[in-house]
Design a protein around this motif. Sequence first.
Motif, short mmCIF file in Angstrom:
data_model
loop_
_atom_site.label_atom_id
_atom_site.label_comp_id
_atom_site.label_asym_id
_atom_site.label_seq_id
_atom_site.Cartn_x
_atom_site.Cartn_y
_atom_site.Cartn_z
N LEU A 11 0.84 -1.23 -0.01
CA LEU A 11 0.05 0.08 -0.06
C LEU A 11 0.91 1.36 0.01
N LYS A 12 0.37 2.27 -0.91
CA LYS A 12 1.14 3.38 -0.77
C LYS A 12 0.19 4.52 -1.61
N ASP A 13 0.13 5.70 -0.84
CA ASP A 13 -0.46 6.95 -1.45
C ASP A 13 -1.85 6.47 -1.92
N LYS A 14 -2.78 5.63 -1.17
CA LYS A 14 -3.90 5.35 -1.62
C LYS A 14 -4.17 4.39 -3.05
N LYS A 15 -2.98 3.69 -3.16
CA LYS A 15 -2.61 2.89 -4.10
C LYS A 15 -2.30 1.52 -3.57
N ALA A 16 -2.58 0.26 -4.07
CA ALA A 16 -2.41 -1.08 -3.62
C ALA A 16 -1.97 -1.99 -4.81
N ILE A 17 -1.12 -3.02 -4.68
CA ILE A 17 -0.72 -4.00 -5.51
C ILE A 17 -1.01 -5.14 -4.56
N SER A 18 -1.71 -6.18 -5.19
CA SER A 18 -1.69 -7.54 -4.41
C SER A 18 -1.47 -8.66 -5.40
N LEU A 19 -0.76 -9.66 -4.92
CA LEU A 19 -0.38 -10.97 -5.57
C LEU A 19 -0.48 -12.06 -4.92
N LYS A 20 -0.94 -13.23 -5.57
CA LYS A 20 -0.99 -14.46 -4.91
C LYS A 20 -0.46 -15.38 -6.17
N GLY A 21 0.18 -16.38 -5.52
CA GLY A 21 0.76 -17.23 -6.70
C GLY A 21 1.76 -18.26 -5.96
N LYS A 22 2.29 -18.97 -6.94
CA LYS A 22 3.27 -20.10 -6.35
C LYS A 22 4.76 -19.35 -6.13
N VAL A 23 5.57 -20.01 -5.23
CA VAL A 23 6.89 -19.59 -4.81
C VAL A 23 7.77 -20.82 -4.91
N LYS A 24 9.14 -20.24 -5.24
CA LYS A 24 10.12 -21.29 -5.17
C LYS A 24 11.50 -20.97 -4.50
N CYS A 25 11.99 -21.68 -4.27
CA CYS A 25 13.34 -21.26 -3.53
C CYS A 25 14.49 -21.48 -4.60
N ILE A 26 15.13 -20.27 -4.96
CA ILE A 26 16.23 -20.20 -5.90
C ILE A 26 17.59 -20.12 -5.19
N HIS A 27 17.83 -20.40 -3.98
CA HIS A 27 19.22 -20.45 -3.13
C HIS A 27 19.72 -18.98 -3.02
N HIS A 28 21.04 -19.15 -3.68
CA HIS A 28 21.69 -17.94 -3.41
C HIS A 28 21.79 -17.19 -5.09
N THR A 29 20.97 -17.42 -6.09
CA THR A 29 20.80 -16.85 -7.15
C THR A 29 20.16 -15.60 -6.89
N TYR A 30 20.79 -14.52 -7.40
CA TYR A 30 20.52 -12.99 -7.36
C TYR A 30 20.97 -12.50 -6.00
N LEU A 31 21.47 -13.44 -5.24
CA LEU A 31 21.78 -12.69 -3.84
C LEU A 31 22.67 -11.53 -3.96
N ASP A 32 23.56 -11.65 -4.66
CA ASP A 32 24.84 -10.65 -4.68
C ASP A 32 24.10 -9.30 -5.30
N GLU A 33 23.24 -9.35 -6.32
CA GLU A 33 22.31 -8.40 -6.91
C GLU A 33 21.43 -7.55 -6.00
N ILE A 34 20.81 -8.49 -5.23
CA ILE A 34 19.89 -7.96 -4.23
C ILE A 34 20.77 -7.08 -3.18
N PHE A 35 21.87 -7.44 -2.77
CA PHE A 35 22.50 -6.88 -1.80
C PHE A 35 23.38 -5.50 -2.47
N GLN A 36 23.70 -5.65 -3.53
CA GLN A 36 24.18 -4.40 -4.22
C GLN A 36 22.99 -3.35 -4.41
N LYS A 37 21.72 -3.70 -4.79
CA LYS A 37 20.85 -2.91 -5.22
C LYS A 37 20.05 -2.21 -3.62
N ASN A 38 20.03 -3.20 -2.78
CA ASN A 38 19.34 -2.81 -1.53
C ASN A 38 20.38 -2.80 -0.11
N THR A 39 21.06 -1.66 -0.21
CA THR A 39 22.28 -1.27 0.54
C THR A 39 21.81 -1.68 2.05
N ASP A 40 20.73 -1.50 2.46
CA ASP A 40 20.45 -1.81 4.10
C ASP A 40 20.56 -3.05 4.20
#
Length: 197
Positions: free
Chosen positions: A65-94
């Motif tokens: 939710l943000k500024d009177k807008k919402a996005i909802s999703l429902k679906g399948k999830v799968k574990c892809i282990h450490h794939t994209y982990l480095d990229e996630i840490f580079q993009k999300n510095t926190d």
Amino acid sequence: MNYLKMLVDDFHSTVVATLDQQGYPQTRAIDMMLYDKEGVYFLTAKGKAFYQQLIQQNFMSLTALKDKKAISLKGKVKCIHHTYLDEIFQKNTDMQKIYPENTRDILEVFCLYEATGEYFDITAPSSIIKETFTIGSIEKETGYFINDTCIRCLKCLDVCPQKCVHVDQKVKIDQRHCLSCGRCLEICPVRAIEREI
């Protein structure tokens, strides 16, 4: 509109739901880290109940939710282990501060794929915008629809809060503005309105 980009870059933080061991809904706040045409990516630590629920259920739902807008999703999830982990840490510095140096190996990346989604915008309350979208090969349309047994009495138009019933060659419901409240279904004298869920 690219709703996955909006979800990750603009909304970012979501409330995610799975089922606990007793079968009750359990929610938590999870940041969506990356997206591509395959789906949306996020991560969690292997020691968390959330991780176990994702592995066992392979399904989840989320809302942002943000500024009177919402996005909802429902679906399948799968574990892809450490794939994209480095990229996630580079993009999300926190994340680098939360899991410094060599502590990130406890994290696993998950992908939400084959999902149905809804974008809802009430910034103009008298003319809401609702759009559905999918990730993957899901093509089912949801909402209220008027079938061929319609007698064109237009009682549905009279009771619609958003006036999203339109008369052309056929009577139709404009899905972009439909609140899915069900008033049209209740009032139709010939049961010409169907709900697809």
